[in-house]
Scaffold this motif. Structure first.
Motif, short mmCIF file in Angstrom:
data_model
loop_
_atom_site.label_atom_id
_atom_site.label_comp_id
_atom_site.label_asym_id
_atom_site.label_seq_id
_atom_site.Cartn_x
_atom_site.Cartn_y
_atom_site.Cartn_z
N PHE A 189 2.80 -1.50 1.29
CA PHE A 189 3.73 -0.55 0.68
C PHE A 189 3.42 -0.36 -0.80
O PHE A 189 3.30 0.77 -1.30
N ALA A 190 3.28 -1.47 -1.53
CA ALA A 190 3.10 -1.40 -2.98
C ALA A 190 1.79 -0.70 -3.35
O ALA A 190 1.76 0.18 -4.23
N CYS A 191 0.71 -1.06 -2.68
CA CYS A 191 -0.58 -0.45 -3.01
C CYS A 191 -0.59 1.05 -2.67
O CYS A 191 -1.20 1.86 -3.38
N TYR A 192 0.08 1.43 -1.60
CA TYR A 192 0.15 2.84 -1.20
C TYR A 192 0.79 3.67 -2.32
O TYR A 192 0.43 4.84 -2.52
N TYR A 193 1.75 3.03 -3.04
CA TYR A 193 2.42 3.76 -4.12
C TYR A 193 1.91 3.34 -5.50
O TYR A 193 2.62 3.47 -6.50
N GLY A 194 0.69 2.85 -5.56
CA GLY A 194 0.02 2.68 -6.83
C GLY A 194 0.26 1.38 -7.56
O GLY A 194 -0.19 1.21 -8.70
N PHE A 195 0.98 0.44 -6.94
CA PHE A 195 1.20 -0.86 -7.59
C PHE A 195 0.50 -1.91 -6.74
O PHE A 195 1.00 -2.28 -5.68
N CYS A 196 -0.64 -2.40 -7.18
CA CYS A 196 -1.47 -3.26 -6.34
C CYS A 196 -1.99 -4.44 -7.17
O CYS A 196 -3.15 -4.45 -7.60
N PRO A 197 -1.13 -5.44 -7.46
CA PRO A 197 -1.56 -6.57 -8.30
C PRO A 197 -2.74 -7.30 -7.68
O PRO A 197 -2.68 -7.78 -6.55
N LYS A 198 -3.83 -7.37 -8.44
CA LYS A 198 -5.09 -7.90 -7.91
C LYS A 198 -5.01 -9.37 -7.53
O LYS A 198 -5.76 -9.83 -6.65
N LYS A 199 -4.12 -10.12 -8.17
CA LYS A 199 -4.02 -11.54 -7.84
C LYS A 199 -3.36 -11.78 -6.48
O LYS A 199 -3.45 -12.87 -5.92
N LEU A 200 -2.69 -10.75 -5.94
CA LEU A 200 -1.96 -10.90 -4.68
C LEU A 200 -2.51 -10.01 -3.57
O LEU A 200 -2.49 -10.39 -2.40
N CYS A 201 -2.99 -8.83 -3.92
CA CYS A 201 -3.38 -7.85 -2.92
C CYS A 201 -4.84 -7.45 -3.09
O CYS A 201 -5.39 -7.49 -4.20
#
Length: 544
Positions: free
Chosen positions: A472-484
């Motif tokens: 969900f988060a990456c689809y809407y532009g929030f994709c923290p590299k340490k987690l996703c």
């Protein structure tokens, strides 16, 4: 009972330990009064306070009192609960056969999935005792999520606990701890609105020994302090009636999906002594199993807490010892109608009379003058119980309701534990707040989502618990590299909170066998004049 009806409470749970001589007369009196008032009662058999209830005695009491017009029924069956009793689970096969009861016990000493399997699946639903945080952070819904998942898998209902406080100091019962309360009464009702369980049981109406009563103080109930060898009576002079004032709105919102503000009100609560001004009598902050016990002063904050039920936005001002300061709300209802909540830190060097005032356009709307903050101790000890005050505005208003019903609202603010915090804060804001990984802290009108980047998102460490959040988060532009990650890793599984279908509550560890068991309320055993009541509200709202 009249006060409970005024608060829109539906029933009292009569929590009874076995073998108490006054049980029969107290129960008879309670049913007579309930029948006259049109109120409801049901039995909660306490298997911890004085040992197990004999099967025949349970059957006898149900057969005697269940026909009463005052006995609460679900699906036309007499409703029954327990406090523990897992070792006697098989008894309930015969009890149900002979009484036709609807059985929803608290068997929190075992995991929810294990409780469902006892006696071949004898339960019709489950009640959890997990009404308090088990660390120094605010209340979450992880344990509720575990119950809802397990019960949902087999199509059975959940009775959710709610409680405003927990402090006990009774060496006679080996109980001397405090649970993190503070904002709990506000937080829990937000969680109730979000989870929408079949029932909510408020713990409690009159358990003075554990400080979570919302009913009026009664001298006849103070025998527990003598029986429990308490160092002092920490309930006397500490009313909690104010916690009922806004219940009609909160309960209507839960039961009907909407509620009306017909008068504006303010509720204020706090401990009356700074945490470092008096001794704590070896009181600890109580933890879940395998956690290290902590000093009580790390669990409690020197703050005033306040909730205002308002028809529109207003400001808040706090005065301590004549020193006035404006402060801000921590939570405001989306749309302006509903419960506002906040707190105010105070300095132990500046104490005295307290006043919390709600102002609109510079004019006072409602105000509560509370007990003075003081460094005076009770036998060198601090009272970790809460003083609660409340007031209703003298000005009349036109009745007003939130613009949207609960079914039209979604989560607009949330949080998570451990590494989930950052992701949950983003996803919950836009209505995606999955149980078991996140918990919702505010509801309101759905927010417009950010422009979709349509990026793929997978848990970087392969942990399935992150899958939906990263997606969900990456689809809407929030994709923290340490987690996703943009690539899928090998699958693993971990959990940030009690595992699905797990247990968790304000507990102690049984040092004889290492098992985690809930703390029994011994007040029912030694409350020689009063039954211990919890209170029930049941859901009539199915959404739209």
């Amino acid at each position: 009972m009249s006060l409970a009806k005024e608060a829109h409470i539906d029933a009292f749970a009569l929590n009874m330990a076995y073998g108490v001589q006054t049980n029969e007369q107290s129960v008879t009196n309670a049913f007579t009064m309930a029948e006259n008032l049109g109120f409801h009662l049901f039995f909660s058999f306490d298997y911890a306070g004085n040992g197990a209830w004999p099967k025949a005695q349970v059957i006898s009491m149900l057969q005697k009192y269940a026909p009463s017009s005052a006995y609460y029924r679900h699906d036309e069956k007499p409703f029954v609960s327990t406090f523990e009793g897992t070792e006697n689970a098989d008894d309930w096969i015969a009890i149900k056969n002979q009484t036709g009861c609807f059985f929803v016990p608290d068997w929190s000493s075992v995991a929810a999935n294990s409780a469902l399997e006892l006696a071949g699946g004898v339960v019709d639903g489950l009640f959890s005792w997990a009404a308090w945080p088990t660390d120094s952070r605010r209340m979450t819904t992880y344990v509720d999520a575990a119950y809802l998942q397990c019960l949902g898998d087999v199509g059975k209902p959940y009775m959710m606990p709610a409680s405003p406080w927990f402090y006990t100091n009774m060496p006679g019962y080996d109980k001397n701890f405090v649970c993190h309360g503070d904002d709990l009464w506000y937080d829990r009702w937000v969680e109730v609105s979000f989870l929408n369980p079949e029932w909510v049981e408020i713990i409690s109406w009159n358990d003075y020994g554990e400080s979570h009563y919302i009913g009026p103080l009664n001298e006849k109930g103070y025998g527990v302090f003598t029986a429990g060898k308490a160092p002092y009576n920490y309930a006397r002079g500490m009313p909690h009636d104010g916690w009922r004032l806004q219940l009609p709105y909160l309960i209507d919102l839960y039961k009907k999906g909407t509620a009306s503000v017909t008068e504006e009100s303010l509720v204020v609560w706090y401990r009356t002594q700074p945490r470092i001004s008096c001794g704590e009598g070896n009181t600890t902050g109580f933890t879940a199993q395998l956690q290290v016990e902590e000093d009580a002063d790390t669990w409690i904050a020197d703050k005033l807490f306040f909730s205002a039920l308002l028809a529109s936005n207003a400001s808040v001002r706090v005065s301590i010892g004549g020193d006035e300061k404006d402060t801000k709300w921590e939570f405001e209802p989306d749309g302006g109608v509903g419960v506002y909540h906040g707190s105010f830190d105070y300095d132990s060097k500046h104490l005295g009379e307290t006043t919390v005032t709600i102002l609109r356009n510079g004019k006072e709307t409602v105000s509560v003058k509370g007990r003075s903050l003081t460094k005076e101790c009770t036998g060198d000890l601090a009272n970790l119980n809460a003083w609660v005050g409340s007031s209703t505005s003298v000005s009349t208003i036109d009745s007003v309701s939130p613009e949207l019903s609960l079914s039209e609202q979604t989560c607009i603010e949330g949080a998570g534990s451990s590494n989930f915090t950052e992701l949950c804060e983003f996803t919950c804001k836009y209505g995606y707040c999955p149980l078991g990984t996140c918990y919702c802290t505010a509801m309101g009108a759905p927010k417009e989502k950010p422009k979709a980047t349509k990026d793929k998102g997978y848990p970087k460490n392969g942990d399935d618990s992150y899958e939906g959040l990263c997606s969900f988060a990456c689809y809407y532009g929030f994709c923290p590299k340490k987690l996703c990650s943009e690539t899928k890793a090998s699958s693993t599984t971990s959990h940030p909170a009690p595992t699905a279908c797990g247990k968790g509550h304000c507990t102690h560890t049984d040092t004889n066998n290492g098992l985690q068991r809930p703390l029994p309320s011994f007040d029912a055993l030694f409350g020689l004049y009063l039954l211990i009541f919890s209170v029930l509200v049941f859901n009539t709202y199915q959404g739209e």
